[in-house]
Write a protein that holds these residues in place. Structure first.
Motif, mmCIF file in Angstrom:
data_model
loop_
_atom_site.group_PDB
_atom_site.id
_atom_site.type_symbol
_atom_site.label_atom_id
_atom_site.label_comp_id
_atom_site.label_asym_id
_atom_site.label_seq_id
_atom_site.Cartn_x
_atom_site.Cartn_y
_atom_site.Cartn_z
ATOM 1 N N LEU A 74 0.831 -1.203 0.000
ATOM 2 C CA LEU A 74 0.000 0.000 0.000
ATOM 3 C C LEU A 74 0.867 1.257 0.000
ATOM 4 O O LEU A 74 0.566 2.240 -0.702
ATOM 5 C CB LEU A 74 -0.917 0.004 1.222
ATOM 6 C CG LEU A 74 -2.001 -1.078 1.272
ATOM 7 C CD1 LEU A 74 -2.735 -1.015 2.608
ATOM 8 C CD2 LEU A 74 -2.983 -0.929 0.121
ATOM 9 N N TYR A 75 1.928 1.234 0.780
ATOM 10 C CA TYR A 75 2.848 2.372 0.835
ATOM 11 C C TYR A 75 3.495 2.609 -0.529
ATOM 12 O O TYR A 75 3.559 3.756 -1.006
ATOM 13 C CB TYR A 75 3.919 2.129 1.898
ATOM 14 C CG TYR A 75 5.084 3.091 1.810
ATOM 15 C CD1 TYR A 75 5.003 4.358 2.371
ATOM 16 C CD2 TYR A 75 6.253 2.716 1.142
ATOM 17 C CE1 TYR A 75 6.068 5.246 2.282
ATOM 18 C CE2 TYR A 75 7.324 3.598 1.047
ATOM 19 C CZ TYR A 75 7.227 4.863 1.605
ATOM 20 O OH TYR A 75 8.279 5.738 1.505
ATOM 21 N N LEU A 76 3.978 1.552 -1.145
ATOM 22 C CA LEU A 76 4.631 1.694 -2.456
ATOM 23 C C LEU A 76 3.653 2.234 -3.494
ATOM 24 O O LEU A 76 4.017 3.059 -4.342
ATOM 25 C CB LEU A 76 5.191 0.345 -2.911
ATOM 26 C CG LEU A 76 6.322 -0.240 -2.059
ATOM 27 C CD1 LEU A 76 6.705 -1.627 -2.587
ATOM 28 C CD2 LEU A 76 7.538 0.679 -2.034
ATOM 29 N N GLU A 77 2.407 1.757 -3.429
ATOM 30 C CA GLU A 77 1.395 2.207 -4.384
ATOM 31 C C GLU A 77 1.124 3.701 -4.214
ATOM 32 O O GLU A 77 1.000 4.428 -5.213
ATOM 33 C CB GLU A 77 0.119 1.393 -4.196
ATOM 34 C CG GLU A 77 -0.918 1.606 -5.269
ATOM 35 C CD GLU A 77 -0.616 0.842 -6.550
ATOM 36 O OE1 GLU A 77 -1.540 0.700 -7.354
ATOM 37 O OE2 GLU A 77 0.530 0.402 -6.751
ATOM 38 N N GLY A 89 -6.149 -0.327 -9.090
ATOM 39 C CA GLY A 89 -7.332 0.366 -8.617
ATOM 40 C C GLY A 89 -7.874 -0.215 -7.325
ATOM 41 O O GLY A 89 -7.357 -1.207 -6.785
ATOM 42 N N GLU A 90 -8.935 0.406 -6.820
ATOM 43 C CA GLU A 90 -9.510 -0.001 -5.538
ATOM 44 C C GLU A 90 -10.051 -1.425 -5.584
ATOM 45 O O GLU A 90 -9.999 -2.156 -4.591
ATOM 46 C CB GLU A 90 -10.618 0.975 -5.132
ATOM 47 C CG GLU A 90 -10.109 2.365 -4.767
ATOM 48 C CD GLU A 90 -11.212 3.257 -4.253
ATOM 49 O OE1 GLU A 90 -12.340 2.757 -4.080
ATOM 50 O OE2 GLU A 90 -10.938 4.449 -4.002
ATOM 51 N N GLY A 91 -10.604 -1.828 -6.747
ATOM 52 C CA GLY A 91 -11.118 -3.194 -6.854
ATOM 53 C C GLY A 91 -10.007 -4.217 -6.700
ATOM 54 O O GLY A 91 -10.184 -5.252 -6.038
ATOM 55 N N GLY A 92 -8.857 -3.935 -7.283
ATOM 56 C CA GLY A 92 -7.721 -4.839 -7.149
ATOM 57 C C GLY A 92 -7.205 -4.904 -5.730
ATOM 58 O O GLY A 92 -6.751 -5.963 -5.268
#
Length: 229
Positions: A74-77, A89-92
């Protein structure tokens, strides 16, 4: 470069084996980010970053310290949005949460029983003592007794992969045409087994094995940087 990944290793410091560290290793490669690896044994983890964690992976990125493979992803994203997305995206991201739960409850528990003695035997003596005590407390039986349950577990392990197998007959990766963090979540425990154990977990011709081989080849063969046991 001011980025360090703390990775769990056995007596051979060139062979990181933690399934969670491997998730982060492929996540960093996916983002195209350079980093140094700091190898640690089980008994060295409490000294990481002045006692900042009881578990690995831990990633230091400049002044930021991030624990847990999912939190690292999540941090890297968020921090490197210009790099290839780990979630699409949020679904992924929501899908990855489900895959994480399935992997932890289904794959990790089964593989731990199958390869437990192989993990123990790969460790330095001081870490073997810690591993035996902590795992025998966790399982409520001796390592040898757990390993006996692993014999039957190995026989039925392929059936646990049927949902994944069905999916991979239709598409090359869990993420679709290209890999996402969900692929790395499942890759981690299978790489764990590959690195520490000579036991054959996946049979030739299995779509899951074909997918695993594709994952090993990703990012200039990052998964193959450590040879199979």
């Amino acid at each position: 470069m001011n980025r360090t990944l703390y990775a769990l290793c056995g007596a051979d410091r060139s062979r990181p084996f933690s399934p969670h560290v491997w998730k982060t290793t492929l996540s960093l490669a996916h983002k195209g980010l350079d980093y140094d690896t700091r190898a640690v044994g089980f008994t060295e983890i409490p000294a990481i970053e002045n006692g900042a964690t009881a578990l690995v992976p831990v990633l230091r990125d400049g002044d930021i310290l991030i624990r847990d493979s999912f939190d690292i992803a999540l941090y890297l994203e968020k921090t490197y949005p210009d790099k290839p997305s780990l979630f699409g995206g949020e679904g992924g991201q929501a899908m990855a949460r489900f895959i994480e739960s399935w992997s932890q409850l289904t794959l990790h528990l089964a593989l731990a029983r199958i390869i437990l003695m192989d993990i123990h035997d790969s460790l330095a003596p001081v870490d073997q003592a810690f591993f035996r005590t902590s795992r025998e407390h966790r399982f409520g039986m001796s390592l040898e007794a757990v390993a006996q349950t692993g014999i039957e577990e190995q026989k039925t392990f392929a059936a646990r992969l049927e949902p994944l197998r069905t999916t991979l007959k239709r598409q090359p990766f869990i993420g679709g045409e290209t890999p996402l963090f969900s692929d790395y979540i499942v890759f981690g425990p299978l790489q764990w087994a590959r690195v520490v154990s000579p036991k054959r977990i996946l049979e030739p011709g299995d779509p899951v094995r074909d997918w695993f081989e594709r994952c090993l080849d990703l990012h200039d063969g990052a998964g193959r940087s450590v040879t199979a046991a």
